[in-house]
Design an enzyme around this catalytic site. Structure first.
Site, PDB file in Angstrom:
ATOM      1  N   ASP A  80       4.563   0.882  11.695  1.00  0.00           N
ATOM      2  CA  ASP A  80       3.346   0.207  11.228  1.00  0.00           C
ATOM      3  C   ASP A  80       3.284  -1.268  11.647  1.00  0.00           C
ATOM      4  OD1 ASP A  80       2.599   2.551  10.076  1.00  0.00           O
ATOM      5  OD2 ASP A  80       2.934   1.930   7.996  1.00  0.00           O
ATOM      6  N   LYS A 105       0.841  -1.209   0.000  1.00  0.00           N
ATOM      7  CA  LYS A 105       0.000   0.000   0.000  1.00  0.00           C
ATOM      8  C   LYS A 105       0.875   1.257   0.000  1.00  0.00           C
ATOM      9  CE  LYS A 105      -1.780   1.843   3.906  1.00  0.00           C
ATOM     10  NZ  LYS A 105      -1.546   3.303   3.951  1.00  0.00           N
ATOM     11  N   ASN A 106       1.890   1.281   0.840  1.00  0.00           N
ATOM     12  CA  ASN A 106       2.681   2.508   0.965  1.00  0.00           C
ATOM     13  C   ASN A 106       3.581   2.755  -0.238  1.00  0.00           C
ATOM     14  OD1 ASN A 106       1.411   2.929   3.330  1.00  0.00           O
ATOM     15  ND2 ASN A 106       3.175   2.577   4.662  1.00  0.00           N
ATOM     16  N   ARG A 142      -8.487  -0.763   4.279  1.00  0.00           N
ATOM     17  CA  ARG A 142      -7.656   0.301   3.681  1.00  0.00           C
ATOM     18  C   ARG A 142      -6.290  -0.237   3.267  1.00  0.00           C
ATOM     19  NH1 ARG A 142      -6.293   4.392   7.631  1.00  0.00           N
ATOM     20  NH2 ARG A 142      -4.841   4.734   5.959  1.00  0.00           N
ATOM     21  N   ARG A 175      -1.256  15.093  12.081  1.00  0.00           N
ATOM     22  CA  ARG A 175      -0.459  14.698  10.901  1.00  0.00           C
ATOM     23  C   ARG A 175       0.080  15.972  10.245  1.00  0.00           C
ATOM     24  NH1 ARG A 175      -1.250   8.856   9.147  1.00  0.00           N
ATOM     25  NH2 ARG A 175       0.590   8.625   7.880  1.00  0.00           N
ATOM     26  N   CYS A 221      -5.415  12.489  12.071  1.00  0.00           N
ATOM     27  CA  CYS A 221      -5.925  11.174  11.688  1.00  0.00           C
ATOM     28  C   CYS A 221      -5.994  10.302  12.916  1.00  0.00           C
ATOM     29  CB  CYS A 221      -5.056  10.545  10.612  1.00  0.00           C
ATOM     30  SG  CYS A 221      -3.488   9.961  11.236  1.00  0.00           S
TER      31      CYS A 221
HETATM   32  C1  UD1 Z   1       4.269   6.987   5.897  1.00  0.00           C
HETATM   33  C2  UD1 Z   1       3.387   5.782   5.762  1.00  0.00           C
HETATM   34  C3  UD1 Z   1       2.870   5.355   7.138  1.00  0.00           C
HETATM   35  C4  UD1 Z   1       4.040   5.137   8.082  1.00  0.00           C
HETATM   36  C5  UD1 Z   1       4.937   6.356   8.118  1.00  0.00           C
HETATM   37  C6  UD1 Z   1       6.196   6.162   8.945  1.00  0.00           C
HETATM   38  C7  UD1 Z   1       2.432   6.018   3.565  1.00  0.00           C
HETATM   39  C8  UD1 Z   1       1.216   6.226   2.759  1.00  0.00           C
HETATM   40  N1  UD1 Z   1       2.278   6.087   4.905  1.00  0.00           N
HETATM   41  O1  UD1 Z   1       3.459   8.034   6.427  1.00  0.00           O
HETATM   42  O2  UD1 Z   1       2.121   4.158   6.975  1.00  0.00           O
HETATM   43  O3  UD1 Z   1       3.537   4.899   9.375  1.00  0.00           O
HETATM   44  O4  UD1 Z   1       5.357   6.699   6.777  1.00  0.00           O
HETATM   45  O5  UD1 Z   1       6.940   5.092   8.452  1.00  0.00           O
HETATM   46  O6  UD1 Z   1       3.504   5.749   3.057  1.00  0.00           O
HETATM   47  N2  UD1 Z   1       6.037  14.728  10.354  1.00  0.00           N
HETATM   48  C9  UD1 Z   1       6.080  16.070  10.684  1.00  0.00           C
HETATM   49  N3  UD1 Z   1       5.961  16.985   9.672  1.00  0.00           N
HETATM   50  C10 UD1 Z   1       5.817  16.603   8.362  1.00  0.00           C
HETATM   51  C11 UD1 Z   1       5.772  15.234   8.043  1.00  0.00           C
HETATM   52  C12 UD1 Z   1       5.877  14.310   9.071  1.00  0.00           C
HETATM   53  O7  UD1 Z   1       6.212  16.434  11.842  1.00  0.00           O
HETATM   54  O8  UD1 Z   1       5.716  17.490   7.494  1.00  0.00           O
HETATM   55  C13 UD1 Z   1       6.128  13.713  11.430  1.00  0.00           C
HETATM   56  C14 UD1 Z   1       4.832  12.896  11.557  1.00  0.00           C
HETATM   57  O9  UD1 Z   1       3.884  13.547  12.368  1.00  0.00           O
HETATM   58  C15 UD1 Z   1       5.324  11.629  12.174  1.00  0.00           C
HETATM   59  C16 UD1 Z   1       6.704  11.440  11.545  1.00  0.00           C
HETATM   60  O10 UD1 Z   1       7.085  12.739  11.086  1.00  0.00           O
HETATM   61  O11 UD1 Z   1       5.468  11.797  13.558  1.00  0.00           O
HETATM   62  C17 UD1 Z   1       6.738  10.439  10.421  1.00  0.00           C
HETATM   63  O12 UD1 Z   1       5.936  10.863   9.375  1.00  0.00           O
HETATM   64  P1  UD1 Z   1       6.204  10.480   7.861  1.00  0.00           P
HETATM   65  O13 UD1 Z   1       7.480   9.710   7.715  1.00  0.00           O
HETATM   66  O14 UD1 Z   1       6.034  11.708   7.055  1.00  0.00           O
HETATM   67  O15 UD1 Z   1       5.003   9.501   7.600  1.00  0.00           O
HETATM   68  P2  UD1 Z   1       3.975   9.531   6.406  1.00  0.00           P
HETATM   69  O16 UD1 Z   1       4.693   9.788   5.120  1.00  0.00           O
HETATM   70  O17 UD1 Z   1       2.823  10.395   6.762  1.00  0.00           O
END
Ligand code: UD1
Length: 417
Positions: free
Chosen positions: A306, A22-23, A398, A121, A116
């Site tokens: 995850d 999925k990711n 999902r 997020r 979420c």
């Molecule tokens: C992706 C995955 C999700 C997984 C996560 C971490 C997808 C669709 N989803 O989510 O399943 O759990 O990676 O491996 O690929 N953060 C900030 N600011 C930002 C972006 C992120 O503070 O602009 C923080 C988030 O709140 C979180 C951490 O960074 O605490 C990790 O987020 P991120 O690596 O961005 O995860 P996703 O890409 O949202």
């Protein structure tokens, strides 16, 4: 609202071919928007999050066609740049379309993803990077309005955290920006490599994916390509941990061993017999298992956040005490109270779940609150003696393609109602 009815407590045996990740597929679908001809994705999982991405692509003007697990997307000639709130709400990770849309249209308008099930997020890292590349971004009334009046230019971008989504958005934008972009402290997850490999097949020039420094040459014309989505390592983890707790044996037929190494390593230390071949992994769980010491989630190659719920669920039946520390998301332990209904002994202290193994879990009614926590409840229900009902399984759909069919194929008694 559907639910799973599970008659648990059986040993599990069999072979599993793991669905596409999925990711990986979600950013790949966003990437198809950048291509000027047909893209074919094989091993595309049939998930509600994929349907939500397809709905966004179709809204943007793309033509999408599913045949089994092959999805064909043609975004040629599409230049729509707005995503309505209803479609954004379907899937929190729809922010991944931002990079592709702004790169192609030099403008984008979409609602903010908001919080979420896992807590806030934020997208500050995404927005700061796009601004460094020349995007002007306003957030008003819950909507992001992005323009690039002077075009987009490559930049040297240092991430203060290796965010997966931000790395993906930067890569997508950089393919079309003027000049070269360098991302320092980039996310190194296998899904980043899959995205780079897809884009390179389309004609992009991306080097260093999977390392902390990714270099992207811009202004590339992107054509279509045929691509196989990598197998889902988190889904593989769910099946491995479930068989470990239920006892039995499983062969994951299409595993990429280095991607599931963190799970195999822990399970081996807990007493499972794991054998790894070039493209398959076999786990046998026959002896009493003892709990791991401490496992902490972290960016790749660390233990994935995850897979935390599956690990915690399994450890409920491992002897002794195991501690899982969640370092990535703030509110990831809602499934713990549900595991307790099945008889688990878990205390949450701050970011840590402290699990003391019990001899058996007993069937109960439980509710999923998020995708991975929901899957962990299904695993626990499959292991628990007696009948369980798992509610809110829309969360699980999902990210898991027919989870009940996979468990049934392994010998579990489970049906969807
Ligand atoms: C992706 C995955 C999700 C997984 C996560 C971490 C997808 C669709 N989803 O989510 O399943 O759990 O990676 O491996 O690929 N953060 C900030 N600011 C930002 C972006 C992120 O503070 O602009 C923080 C988030 O709140 C979180 C951490 O960074 O605490 C990790 O987020 P991120 O690596 O961005 O995860 P996703 O890409 O949202």
């Amino acid at each position: 609202m559907s639910e799973f009815i599970v008659n648990g407590g059986k040993k599990l045996y069999g072979d599993v071919t793991v669905q596409g990740a999925k990711n990986s597929v979600l950013p790949l679908l966003a990437a198809t928007y950048l291509s000027n001809s047909e893209c074919v994705l094989h091993n595309c999982p049939r998930l509600s999050d994929v349907d939500a991405s397809v709905a966004i692509l179709e809204h943007l003007g793309a033509k999408c066609r599913f045949e089994g697990n092959t999805l064909t997307v043609d975004s040629n000639g599409c230049f729509s740049s707005d995503i309505p709130e209803t479609l954004m709400r379907e899937m929190r990770s729809s922010i991944i379309f931002l990079g592709a849309i702004i790169a192609k249209c030099k403008a984008a308008s979409m609602s903010l993803p908001g919080g979420c099930e896992l807590g806030p997020r934020p997208i500050d890292i995404h927005l700061s990077a796009l601004r460094q590349m020349g995007a002007e971004i306003e957030c008003t009334a819950g909507r992001l309005i992005c323009t690039a009046p002077n075009g987009l230019s490559g930049a040297e971008i240092h991430l203060n955290f290796p965010s997966v989504g931000a790395t993906e958005n930067i890569i997508l934008t950089a393919c079309k920006a003027k000049g070269t972009t360098v991302i320092y402290n980039a996310a190194k997850e296998p899904e980043i490599c899959d995205l780079a490999s897809f884009l390179n097949s389309c004609g992009a020039k991306i080097k260093g994916a999977g390392t902390p420094t990714v270099v992207i040459e811009g202004e590339r014309e992107l054509s279509g390509c045929v691509h196989n989505v990598i197998p889902d390592r988190i889904v593989a983890a769910t099946y491995l941990f479930t068989v470990a707790m239920c006892k039995g044996a499983i062969r994951i037929k299409n595993a990429i061993p280095e991607q599931i190494f963190p799970f195999c390593h822990i399970l081996q230390k807990c007493g499972c017999d794991v054998s790894v071949n070039a493209d398959s992994v076999t786990l046998r769980s026959h002896n009493a298992l003892h709990n791991f010491d401490v496992v902490s989630s972290g960016p790749y190659p660390g233990f994935p956040t995850d897979a935390g719920p599956s690990l915690v669920s399994a450890s409920c039946l491992f002897k002794g005490t195991g501690v899982f520390v969640e370092n990535i998301f703030d509110s990831r332990f809602r499934y713990v109270d549900e595991l307790k209904r099945l008889g688990a002994d878990i205390k949450v202290v701050g970011r840590a779940a402290i699990v003391t193994g019990v001899k058996n879990l007993a069937g109960a009614k439980v509710e999923a609150h998020d995708l991975r926590g929901g899957a962990a409840l299904v695993s626990a229900a499959v292991a628990a003696h007696g009948t369980s009902v798992v509610r809110n399984i829309e969360f699980i759909d999902r990210g898991y393609e027919n989870i009940e069919k996979v468990f049934a194929q392994l010998g579990a008694e489970i049906k969807r109602k």
